[in-house]
Enzyme design. Structure first.
Site, mmCIF file in Angstrom:
data_model
loop_
_atom_site.group_PDB
_atom_site.id
_atom_site.type_symbol
_atom_site.label_atom_id
_atom_site.label_comp_id
_atom_site.label_asym_id
_atom_site.label_seq_id
_atom_site.Cartn_x
_atom_site.Cartn_y
_atom_site.Cartn_z
ATOM 1 N N THR A 108 -0.488 1.390 6.524
ATOM 2 C CA THR A 108 -0.226 0.268 5.615
ATOM 3 C C THR A 108 -0.184 -1.011 6.446
ATOM 4 O OG1 THR A 108 1.520 -0.773 4.301
ATOM 5 C CG2 THR A 108 2.231 0.940 5.802
ATOM 6 N N THR A 135 0.854 -1.200 0.000
ATOM 7 C CA THR A 135 0.000 0.000 0.000
ATOM 8 C C THR A 135 0.886 1.246 0.000
ATOM 9 O OG1 THR A 135 -1.758 -1.127 1.178
ATOM 10 C CG2 THR A 135 -1.662 1.254 1.466
ATOM 11 N N ARG A 195 -13.979 -7.349 -1.299
ATOM 12 C CA ARG A 195 -13.344 -7.057 0.006
ATOM 13 C C ARG A 195 -12.740 -5.651 -0.018
ATOM 14 N NH1 ARG A 195 -7.980 -5.372 1.698
ATOM 15 N NH2 ARG A 195 -7.602 -6.165 3.790
ATOM 16 N N VAL A 196 -12.992 -4.886 1.022
ATOM 17 C CA VAL A 196 -12.376 -3.567 1.167
ATOM 18 C C VAL A 196 -11.655 -3.559 2.509
ATOM 19 C CG1 VAL A 196 -12.783 -1.086 1.365
ATOM 20 C CG2 VAL A 196 -14.132 -2.443 -0.247
ATOM 21 N N GLY A 197 -10.411 -3.122 2.511
ATOM 22 C CA GLY A 197 -9.635 -3.082 3.748
ATOM 23 C C GLY A 197 -9.677 -1.720 4.408
ATOM 24 N N ASP A 198 -8.651 -1.440 5.171
ATOM 25 C CA ASP A 198 -8.606 -0.191 5.935
ATOM 26 C C ASP A 198 -8.375 1.047 5.071
ATOM 27 O OD1 ASP A 198 -5.915 -1.405 5.523
ATOM 28 O OD2 ASP A 198 -5.245 0.511 6.364
HETATM 29 N N1 GLY Z 1 -3.824 -2.120 4.068
HETATM 30 C C1 GLY Z 1 -4.315 -2.534 2.828
HETATM 31 C C2 GLY Z 1 -5.393 -3.493 2.891
HETATM 32 O O1 GLY Z 1 -5.479 -4.269 3.830
HETATM 33 O O2 GLY Z 1 -6.188 -3.520 1.984
#
Ligand code: GLY
Length: 314
Positions: free
Chosen positions: A218, A167, A195-198
């Protein structure tokens, strides 16, 4: 106000053979952003320029060269946040946008909402003058090969050349006192479609408040989300300023100073202890002082020192 800039290309294992590429990528991103800040340009332009440079560099997991999801497609997420207004622009799960940070900026500046996903985000991109690309244009053969190996056997990060959490992000303070933070990612390798992360979530992968500081994160998104890491870091910065003001008004005034670096390390400690997660973050406090921390083997990052030289580390 003296401008300041910090960037990262992700906290991940980064095998020795990729260290120089990561270093060069961070240097190019710093150069792109600093050229703008040094001539009196705006923090939003500097963050966009730095992150575009990182997205266009295939060594990182953002823009072209991102990891593929289980369907073999790239899905990209990005956010940019304005520390003066507290408004963010975020996009998630876009497949046809070369530079999602540009789209995030369009959302920030031209949308009544703060986050758009999927086809709605792409339609907004076209309506606002961003050219869409074919999804395949974002896919590198390196990632296709890794995806095939994962499909044939069990998914393994080894197949992804150690390129597991690249990231990218940047935080900039300009001479007018504007503070901007941004983050962009292809997410985790072999993630579930959708899927969506932080990264694109306000407070998780990014946060900025000109009264305290700006942060880009990240690492393993599911853990970072649990501790809302970017907002947690900004809250710690705010508390440090309040504490320092309080100490200055007491008769002795002798409270140990809390540094941005110490607070970055405290956040990563919390990530490990409370969420059992791995990752990293970069930050600038409201005066432009940098901090960075990670608990992965390496993190690619760079910032501009007070003498305007570039400090890069991988
Ligand atoms: N930090 C990036 C993700 O987990 O999508």
């Amino acid at each position: 106000m003296k401008p300041s800039l910090i960037v990262h290309g992700g906290a991940w294992s980064i095998p020795d053979e990729f260290v120089e590429e990561c270093r060069a990528g961070c240097r190019s991103a710093l150069a792109a952003g600093w050229e703008i800040l040094a001539r009196g340009g705006a923090a939003i332009d500097a963050v966009e320029a730095a992150i575009v440079a990182l997205e266009n560099d295939p060594i990182f997991d953002a823009g072209i060269g991102s990891h593929l999801n289980r369907d073999g497609r790239v899905e990209l997420d990005a956010i940019v946040m304005d520390g003066v207004t507290l408004k963010a622009g975020a996009v998630a799960a876009v497949e046809r946008v070369r530079n999602p940070i540009r789209l995030a900026r369009k959302v920030l500046e031209s949308c009544e909402h703060m986050m758009l996903v999927g086809s709605g985000a792409e339609r907004f991109a076209s309506q606002h003058g961003l050219e869409l690309c074919a999804p395949e244009e974002l896919v590198l053969e390196r990632e296709r090969a890794a995806w095939r190996q994962c499909r044939e056997g069990a998914h393994s990060w080894e197949f992804h050349l150690g390129h597991d959490h690249g990231t990218v992000g940047a935080v900039a303070l300009d001479r007018y006192g504007s503070l901007i933070a941004g983050t962009s990612t292809g997410g985790t390798c072999c993630k579930m479609p959708g899927r969506v992360g932080d990264s694109p979530l306000i407070g998780c992968g990014c946060y900025a408040d000109v009264e305290a500081g700006g942060v880009s994160c990240t690492g393993w998104g599911e853990a970072i989300m649990k501790i809302v890491m970017a907002k947690t870091a900004v809250d710690l910065l705010r508390a440090a300023f309040v504490g320092a003001r309080h100490a200055a008004s007491t008769p002795s005034g002798d409270v140990a100073p809390v540094t941005p670096q110490g607070l970055a390390e405290a956040c990563i400690h919390l990530l490990a202890e409370r969420a059992h997660g791995r990752g990293g973050l970069i930050l600038l406090d409201r005066e432009g002082r940098p901090g960075f921390a990670f608990n992965t083997p390496r993190m690619a990052y760079g910032y501009v020192a007070p003498d305007s030289s570039f400090v890069i580390s991988v």
